[in-house]
Design an enzyme around this catalytic site. Structure first.
Site, PDB file in Angstrom:
ATOM      1  N   HIS A  60       7.245   6.569   3.615  1.00 20.57           N
ATOM      2  CA  HIS A  60       6.597   6.433   4.921  1.00 20.57           C
ATOM      3  C   HIS A  60       5.477   5.409   4.762  1.00 20.57           C
ATOM      4  O   HIS A  60       4.642   5.523   3.870  1.00 20.57           O
ATOM      5  CB  HIS A  60       6.022   7.774   5.383  1.00 20.57           C
ATOM      6  N   ARG A  61       5.454   4.405   5.638  1.00 21.25           N
ATOM      7  CA  ARG A  61       4.503   3.300   5.467  1.00 21.25           C
ATOM      8  C   ARG A  61       3.129   3.614   6.071  1.00 21.25           C
ATOM      9  O   ARG A  61       2.466   2.736   6.642  1.00 21.25           O
ATOM     10  CB  ARG A  61       5.076   2.014   6.057  1.00 21.25           C
ATOM     11  N   LYS A  95       8.060  17.969  14.913  1.00 20.49           N
ATOM     12  CA  LYS A  95       6.898  17.906  15.798  1.00 20.49           C
ATOM     13  C   LYS A  95       6.557  19.307  16.301  1.00 20.49           C
ATOM     14  O   LYS A  95       7.474  20.107  16.514  1.00 20.49           O
ATOM     15  CB  LYS A  95       7.188  16.973  16.981  1.00 20.49           C
TER      16      LYS A  95
END
Length: 486
Positions: A296-297, A178
């Site tokens: 990653h969905r 992040k």
């Protein structure tokens, strides 16, 4: 709909030019007993006012197999009785007037071997836009063993991944870098190093970091792998970083994957939005190159979240296990993203069990034999922190990757301290569980005791200990009252 409209018309009358009800064309058979080799789909349907639910179910069966809106004589050139899907059961949805569960059986001959693209083209290709239905949702599927065996499944699997990491008996730990957008390659690599050095097993790219003007993908790969190698040398542990290879073309995805391999990466990542053919293609590449594939969905909530229309994530999880992914984001139940605890546990069971039993409270309507297909490692990610460690371990057990993005990067003492807080919280909770303590109820006490000798954990609990996301889930079981994660 009168009785005749529910009865299949036989003989010459069946093939006269004109329009018949779908049930009259043979797409409804209340006496049908599904074969072991049939693929069974469970749809939640909301018929338009005045549309009989049996006719609506027959329409779903017809439009997802061989039917069109009128009789066509060319049906007689096929083994049409075999090729027609058959709706055979319709049940009212408990507590939801106007909605019905309809069960549809498909002969295995209707599907191409080893192709999710072909499967989805039939099952969800047309029926969701059908006018006689206000809404439709694919709730669950039973995939026959004969069909499952045409897929190769995950390229690595949980067992081999744990052997490579030499990590057993506890969840794996990770974090998403992040902010997900805007960092330079060098600063991005610094974040990765700090997280891994602090005690995490993995760091990862987020879904939308690909190759933007502020950071070319090649720069990110170089700095991230430098961080991985340095952290591995310092800690003596096997470390990794999920390098996102999602791109605009398959050629570019392969190019990025090859470069990741050349740098020594053990894992690559793709987003769900690349599509089924791309997923199966990159899975095969990973199998040939001994790489772990992280999924990653991204985008799934556009069609999985609403309860009356779309596709349940348990179905997406089944398709992804067939398609061949090693990791799959499957929800946290206690984090910031949608997820009813029992329902999310059902997703995890789809990923990790060799045979799923019927489990209505967790949304599993069918037994599912996975025919020795490798297990998928579920990933819990999105709004979780060290103060929830007891809940996560109690809900999901050992075979899961717990990813604390903000819960690592946002730590007041720095990234490395955030990673250390999560590692200490996990180790303390696993130890307490193994000693026989009731971690579900004693969890906060266990964490506070560990925090007495770990300042990073103490700081994490002070700043996030009371943070929770207790909103009413939208996708819950129809057979038990909804519960909260608190």
């Amino acid at each position: 709909m009168n009785a005749d409209a529910k009865t299949e018309i036989k003989g010459r009358e069946r093939y006269k030019a004109g329009v018949l009800k779908y049930a009259q064309m043979g797409y409804w058979n209340g006496d049908y007993e599904p074969k072991d080799t049939d693929l069974i789909a469970l749809f939640r349907i909301t018929p338009q006012d005045g549309v009989d639910p049996i006719e609506a179910a027959a329409a779903v069966a017809g439009e997802s197999s061989t039917a069109t809106w009128t009789v066509v004589w060319t049906d007689r050139l096929t083994a049409c009785d075999q090729y027609r899907a058959k709706a055979y059961r319709v049940d009212p949805v408990p507590g939801t007037p106007g909605q019905y569960f309809c069960y549809v059986a498909y002969d295995l001959i209707l599907f191409e071997e080893g192709s999710i693209a072909n499967l989805t083209a039939s099952i969800i290709g047309n029926v969701f836009s059908f006018k006689p239905l206000k809404a439709a949702r694919l709730e669950d599927m039973r995939l026959p063993v004969a069909y499952v065996k045409t897929f190769r499944g995950p390229p690595t699997g949980i067992v081999v991944e744990r052997e490579r990491l030499d990590k057993f008996g506890k969840p794996l730990l990770g974090a998403t870098t992040k902010p997900k957008l805007g960092l330079s390659g060098k600063n991005y690599g610094r974040v990765v190093y700090e997280g891994l050095k602090g005690g995490l097993d993995f760091m990862k790219d987020d879904e939308n970091i690909n190759s933007q003007p502020f950071m070319h993908w090649r720069d990110r790969y170089l700095y991230c792998m430098e961080a991985v190698n340095h952290a591995s040398a310092v800690t003596g542990e096997v470390k990794g970083h999920y390098l996102n290879i999602t791109a605009g073309t398959m050629e570019e995805m392969y190019r990025r994957a090859e470069f990741a391999k050349e740098l020594g990466s053990v894992i690559v990542m793709v987003d769900l939005i690349v599509g089924w053919t791309a997923i199966q293609s990159i899975s095969e590449w990973c199998r040939q190159n001994d790489m772990i594939l992280h999924m990653h969905r991204a985008g799934h909530g556009t069609y999985t979240r609403q309860k009356n229309h779309g596709i349940s994530f348990r179905v997406i999880a089944k398709w992804l296990r067939l398609a061949g992914v090693d990791h799959l984001h499957a929800g946290t139940a206690v984090g910031k993203l949608e997820g009813d605890p029992p329902t999310v546990q059902g997703y995890y069971n789809v990923c990790r069990e060799m045979k799923n039993e019927v489990d209505l409270p967790r949304g599993l309507f069918f037994e599912q034999d996975w025919a020795d297909l490798k297990k998928v490692m579920p990933v819990a990610s999105g709004g979780i922190h060290a103060g929830q460690m007891h809940q996560l371990l109690d809900l999901f057990g050992d075979d899961v990757v717990l990813q604390f993005g903000g819960g690592t990067i946002g730590h007041p003492m720095g990234i490395q301290a955030g990673a250390t807080a999560n590692r200490v919280a996990l180790e303390a909770m696993v130890l307490a569980r193994n000693e026989g303590r009731d971690i579900a109820h004693e969890g906060p006490e266990i964490l506070r005791a560990a925090a007495k000798w770990c300042k990073p954990l103490e700081a994490a609990l002070d700043i996030w200990g009371n943070i929770s996301f207790n909103y009413t889930p939208t996708d819950t079981s129809d057979f038990v009252p909804s519960v909260t994660a608190a």
